[in-house]
Design a protein around this motif. Structure first.
Motif, PDB file in Angstrom:
ATOM      1  N   MET A   1       0.998  -1.278   0.149  1.00  0.00           N
ATOM      2  CA  MET A   1       0.129   0.448   0.255  1.00  0.00           C
ATOM      3  C   MET A   1       0.920   0.810  -0.115  1.00  0.00           C
ATOM      4  N   LYS A   2       0.888   2.096  -0.918  1.00  0.00           N
ATOM      5  CA  LYS A   2       1.176   3.322  -0.724  1.00  0.00           C
ATOM      6  C   LYS A   2       0.573   4.989  -0.414  1.00  0.00           C
ATOM      7  N   ILE A   3       1.185   5.134   0.206  1.00  0.00           N
ATOM      8  CA  ILE A   3       1.145   6.617   0.577  1.00  0.00           C
ATOM      9  C   ILE A   3       2.004   6.900   0.353  1.00  0.00           C
ATOM     10  N   ILE A   4       1.428   8.629   0.186  1.00  0.00           N
ATOM     11  CA  ILE A   4       1.983   9.847   0.632  1.00  0.00           C
ATOM     12  C   ILE A   4       1.627  11.242   1.216  1.00  0.00           C
ATOM     13  N   ILE A   5       2.055  11.049   2.141  1.00  0.00           N
ATOM     14  CA  ILE A   5       2.116  12.387   3.014  1.00  0.00           C
ATOM     15  C   ILE A   5       2.918  13.394   2.277  1.00  0.00           C
ATOM     16  N   SER A   6       2.247  14.786   2.611  1.00  0.00           N
ATOM     17  CA  SER A   6       2.913  16.171   1.813  1.00  0.00           C
ATOM     18  C   SER A   6       2.520  16.673   3.139  1.00  0.00           C
ATOM     19  N   ASN A   7       3.839  17.163   3.479  1.00  0.00           N
ATOM     20  CA  ASN A   7       3.746  18.679   4.134  1.00  0.00           C
ATOM     21  C   ASN A   7       3.624  20.153   4.014  1.00  0.00           C
ATOM     22  N   SER A   8       3.157  20.045   2.522  1.00  0.00           N
ATOM     23  CA  SER A   8       2.603  21.285   2.196  1.00  0.00           C
ATOM     24  C   SER A   8       0.842  21.381   2.524  1.00  0.00           C
ATOM     25  N   SER A   9      -0.432  20.007   2.631  1.00  0.00           N
ATOM     26  CA  SER A   9      -1.426  19.896   2.497  1.00  0.00           C
ATOM     27  C   SER A   9      -1.593  20.829   3.684  1.00  0.00           C
ATOM     28  N   SER A  10      -3.139  21.035   3.641  1.00  0.00           N
ATOM     29  CA  SER A  10      -3.374  21.836   4.728  1.00  0.00           C
ATOM     30  C   SER A  10      -4.013  21.095   6.213  1.00  0.00           C
ATOM     31  N   SER A  11      -4.470  19.964   5.121  1.00  0.00           N
ATOM     32  CA  SER A  11      -5.696  18.470   5.813  1.00  0.00           C
ATOM     33  C   SER A  11      -4.379  18.228   6.921  1.00  0.00           C
ATOM     34  N   PRO A  12      -5.056  17.691   8.044  1.00  0.00           N
ATOM     35  CA  PRO A  12      -3.723  16.973   9.054  1.00  0.00           C
ATOM     36  C   PRO A  12      -3.712  15.807   8.400  1.00  0.00           C
ATOM     37  N   ILE A  13      -3.014  15.256   8.701  1.00  0.00           N
ATOM     38  CA  ILE A  13      -1.654  13.693   8.799  1.00  0.00           C
ATOM     39  C   ILE A  13      -3.100  13.105   8.534  1.00  0.00           C
ATOM     40  N   TYR A  14      -3.903  12.801   9.461  1.00  0.00           N
ATOM     41  CA  TYR A  14      -4.758  11.692   9.238  1.00  0.00           C
ATOM     42  C   TYR A  14      -5.670  11.670   8.609  1.00  0.00           C
ATOM     43  N   GLU A  15      -5.899  12.574   7.752  1.00  0.00           N
ATOM     44  CA  GLU A  15      -7.014  12.965   7.021  1.00  0.00           C
ATOM     45  C   GLU A  15      -5.888  11.877   5.530  1.00  0.00           C
ATOM     46  N   GLN A  16      -4.527  12.008   5.588  1.00  0.00           N
ATOM     47  CA  GLN A  16      -4.266  12.459   4.150  1.00  0.00           C
ATOM     48  C   GLN A  16      -4.587  10.841   4.451  1.00  0.00           C
ATOM     49  N   ILE A  17      -4.069  10.612   5.194  1.00  0.00           N
ATOM     50  CA  ILE A  17      -3.746   8.733   5.274  1.00  0.00           C
ATOM     51  C   ILE A  17      -5.488   7.914   4.696  1.00  0.00           C
ATOM     52  N   ALA A  18      -6.381   8.334   6.028  1.00  0.00           N
ATOM     53  CA  ALA A  18      -7.529   8.362   6.134  1.00  0.00           C
ATOM     54  C   ALA A  18      -8.487   7.985   4.327  1.00  0.00           C
ATOM     55  N   SER A  19      -7.813   9.057   3.661  1.00  0.00           N
ATOM     56  CA  SER A  19      -8.471   9.468   1.818  1.00  0.00           C
ATOM     57  C   SER A  19      -7.833   8.621   1.505  1.00  0.00           C
ATOM     58  N   GLN A  20      -6.530   8.032   1.679  1.00  0.00           N
ATOM     59  CA  GLN A  20      -6.376   7.598   0.527  1.00  0.00           C
ATOM     60  C   GLN A  20      -6.457   6.084   0.302  1.00  0.00           C
ATOM     61  N   ILE A  21      -6.381   5.710   1.881  1.00  0.00           N
ATOM     62  CA  ILE A  21      -7.279   4.484   1.853  1.00  0.00           C
ATOM     63  C   ILE A  21      -8.581   4.251   1.901  1.00  0.00           C
ATOM     64  N   LYS A  22      -9.571   5.564   1.927  1.00  0.00           N
ATOM     65  CA  LYS A  22     -11.080   5.510   1.329  1.00  0.00           C
ATOM     66  C   LYS A  22     -10.718   4.733   0.315  1.00  0.00           C
ATOM     67  N   SER A  23      -9.698   5.768  -1.105  1.00  0.00           N
ATOM     68  CA  SER A  23      -9.651   6.059  -2.549  1.00  0.00           C
ATOM     69  C   SER A  23      -9.559   4.495  -3.250  1.00  0.00           C
ATOM     70  N   MET A  24      -8.201   3.868  -2.191  1.00  0.00           N
ATOM     71  CA  MET A  24      -7.967   2.966  -2.988  1.00  0.00           C
ATOM     72  C   MET A  24      -9.200   2.012  -3.057  1.00  0.00           C
ATOM     73  N   ILE A  25     -10.166   2.244  -2.188  1.00  0.00           N
ATOM     74  CA  ILE A  25     -10.810   1.163  -1.496  1.00  0.00           C
ATOM     75  C   ILE A  25     -11.972   1.302  -2.446  1.00  0.00           C
ATOM     76  N   ILE A  26     -12.589   3.015  -2.513  1.00  0.00           N
ATOM     77  CA  ILE A  26     -13.298   2.899  -3.384  1.00  0.00           C
ATOM     78  C   ILE A  26     -13.219   2.648  -5.393  1.00  0.00           C
ATOM     79  N   LYS A  27     -12.217   2.670  -5.919  1.00  0.00           N
ATOM     80  CA  LYS A  27     -11.870   2.828  -6.986  1.00  0.00           C
ATOM     81  C   LYS A  27     -11.146   0.997  -6.591  1.00  0.00           C
TER      82      LYS A  27
END
Length: 124
Positions: A1-27
């Motif tokens: 599983m490849k998850i990329i964390i962006s330090n420049s994102s305004s989203s908290p890290i936990y949201e970035q992780i959850a969002s990417q996993i959710k996206s993998m499931i939906i796709k």
């Protein structure tokens, strides 16, 4: 599983992780019953706090994307097909909204967008 964390994102890290996993499931990149990395393992791989990965998994569980079994780990949960379709449609709607906004900023009218979409739809 490849998850990329962006330090420049305004989203908290936990949201970035959850969002990417959710996206993998939906796709469909992750299927029902697939196991997720352990909370500690994911934290170690991403070099972040265990608390952060735990929060991401809790959010995913609360939304019904994963289920956690004590001592066994976290797994992709069974999804309601209609709900999953609605979530996919929402993703497309959000992307199209962005296209519409950009088009208006650039002065591109509906007919031009429609023609581009038609061409892209036939090509892909």
């Amino acid at each position: 599983m490849k998850i990329i964390i962006s330090n420049s994102s305004s989203s908290p890290i936990y949201e970035q992780i959850a969002s990417q996993i959710k996206s993998m499931i939906i796709k469909g990149q992750m299927d029902v019953g697939d196991s997720l990395p352990s909370i500690r393992g994911l934290a170690r791989n991403l070099q972040i706090s265990v608390i952060t990965t735990k929060r991401a998994y809790e959010e995913l569980e609360k939304e019904g994307f994963i289920e956690t079994m004590q001592g066994k780990g976290s797994f992709v949960a069974m999804q309601n097909k209609e709900l999953l379709r609605e979530k996919k449609l929402k993703i497309i709607e959000d992307k199209l909204t962005e296209v519409v906004k950009d088009s208006k900023l650039l002065g591109i009218d509906f007919k031009e967008i429609e023609e581009m979409l038609k061409i892209l739809f036939e090509e892909v």
